[in-house]
Design a protein around this motif. Structure first.
Motif, PDB file in Angstrom:
ATOM      1  N   ASP A 152      -9.925  -2.778  32.484  1.00 51.66           N
ATOM      2  CA  ASP A 152     -10.267  -1.030  31.505  1.00 51.66           C
ATOM      3  C   ASP A 152     -11.640  -1.328  31.460  1.00 51.66           C
ATOM      4  O   ASP A 152     -12.624  -0.700  30.937  1.00 51.66           O
ATOM      5  N   THR A 202     -16.195  -3.279  31.175  1.00 55.40           N
ATOM      6  CA  THR A 202     -16.846  -3.634  32.512  1.00 55.40           C
ATOM      7  C   THR A 202     -16.859  -4.396  33.383  1.00 55.40           C
ATOM      8  O   THR A 202     -16.231  -5.645  32.487  1.00 55.40           O
ATOM      9  N   ARG A 219     -16.124   5.809  40.961  1.00 49.58           N
ATOM     10  CA  ARG A 219     -16.525   4.801  40.972  1.00 49.58           C
ATOM     11  C   ARG A 219     -17.592   5.016  40.109  1.00 49.58           C
ATOM     12  O   ARG A 219     -18.465   4.508  40.760  1.00 49.58           O
ATOM     13  N   ASP A 265     -17.354   0.583  36.732  1.00 47.23           N
ATOM     14  CA  ASP A 265     -16.931   0.771  35.115  1.00 47.23           C
ATOM     15  C   ASP A 265     -16.057   0.520  34.976  1.00 47.23           C
ATOM     16  O   ASP A 265     -15.389   0.389  36.571  1.00 47.23           O
ATOM     17  N   LYS A 290     -11.825   1.031  34.606  1.00 48.08           N
ATOM     18  CA  LYS A 290     -10.479   2.164  35.039  1.00 48.08           C
ATOM     19  C   LYS A 290     -10.537   2.782  33.477  1.00 48.08           C
ATOM     20  O   LYS A 290     -10.371   2.692  32.185  1.00 48.08           O
ATOM     21  N   LYS A 291     -10.564   4.508  33.478  1.00 49.16           N
ATOM     22  CA  LYS A 291     -10.311   5.006  32.555  1.00 49.16           C
ATOM     23  C   LYS A 291      -9.196   5.235  32.492  1.00 49.16           C
ATOM     24  O   LYS A 291      -8.252   5.561  33.053  1.00 49.16           O
ATOM     25  N   SER A 292      -8.405   5.191  31.641  1.00 46.38           N
ATOM     26  CA  SER A 292      -7.543   5.645  31.207  1.00 46.38           C
ATOM     27  C   SER A 292      -6.777   7.156  31.097  1.00 46.38           C
ATOM     28  O   SER A 292      -7.631   8.508  30.940  1.00 46.38           O
TER      29      SER A 292
END
Length: 227
Positions: free
Chosen positions: A155, A157, A182, A223, A225-227
């Protein structure tokens, strides 16, 4: 110079020769010997700044064999600087083994601040720079798939180094595990005449670099991983 220091880790410019500090120049003029990853490459830098010191080859293929000899020379009183072809020694370059051995033998080390390619690439990517993970070069074969799967879960960078002829293939593999949407950034030839940074989705970056031959040293920023 620093009292009793015997090994100086000296960053060198990643492209533009003006990106060297005054302190680095003074250290290189002061030491007895300069350990260089490639004596031909380093010779050009030293000639530019009119520094005449003995150069000794120290690279990934001989560092295991030379560390013990160098420790003996430090113990005999020699003072040395370690430089790589570009950037900070030990960051995806030789240096770790020598530093570890010096610490074990209580040989004093100083590391100067200076050029490292991933810092400007990260800052100009526009991606979060408060938390990041530096992975260096991905394994070429064994362990590559496992590393990519770990990156997919990260999560923070992500920062990678890559060679120009592998760039498009690596972006393809990143698209497979992270998805084409992404966000990422690729910088090449940092600080040089043809410096280029491409920001966008991984798919957009792939399309850009698929148009022709890629040249220069590469930094990939991805970038998290976005939660």
């Amino acid at each position: 110079m620093e009292d009793n220091t015997q090994l100086y880790l000296v960053p060198t410019p990643i492209g533009n020769l003006e990106d060297i500090t005054l302190r680095a120049l003074n250290i290189l003029k002061f030491v007895d010997v300069i350990l260089a990853e490639d004596t031909r490459t380093s010779g050009k830098l030293l000639k530019h700044y009119e520094i005449s010191k003995p150069l000794q080859s120290y690279h990934i293929f001989n560092e295991h064999k030379t560390v013990e000899q160098l420790i003996q020379r430090f113990q005999n009183g020699e003072v040395m600087a370690l430089i790589s072809d570009a950037g900070t020694p030990s960051i995806s370059d030789p240096g770790f083994l020598l530093v570890r051995a010096c610490l074990k033998e209580d040989i004093k080390i100083e590391c100067l601040p200076g050029a490292t390619a991933f810092v400007p690439a990260l800052v100009k990517s526009g991606l979060p720079s408060d938390r990041f993970v530096f992975e260096g070069f991905l394994p070429h074969k064994k362990g590559r798939k496992t590393k990519l799967e770990l990156i997919a879960k990260e999560d923070r960078t992500i920062i990678l180094y890559e060679s120009p002829h592998r760039l498009v293939k690596t972006i393809d593999q990143l698209i497979e595990v992270l998805g084409e949407e992404r966000l990422g950034s690729v910088s090449r030839e940092l600080t040089k005449l043809y410096e280029e940074t491409v920001n966008g989705t991984l798919q957009e970056i792939k399309e850009h670099f698929s148009k022709g031959q890629v040249k220069g040293e590469i930094v990939i920023i991805i970038d998290g991983k976005k939660s």
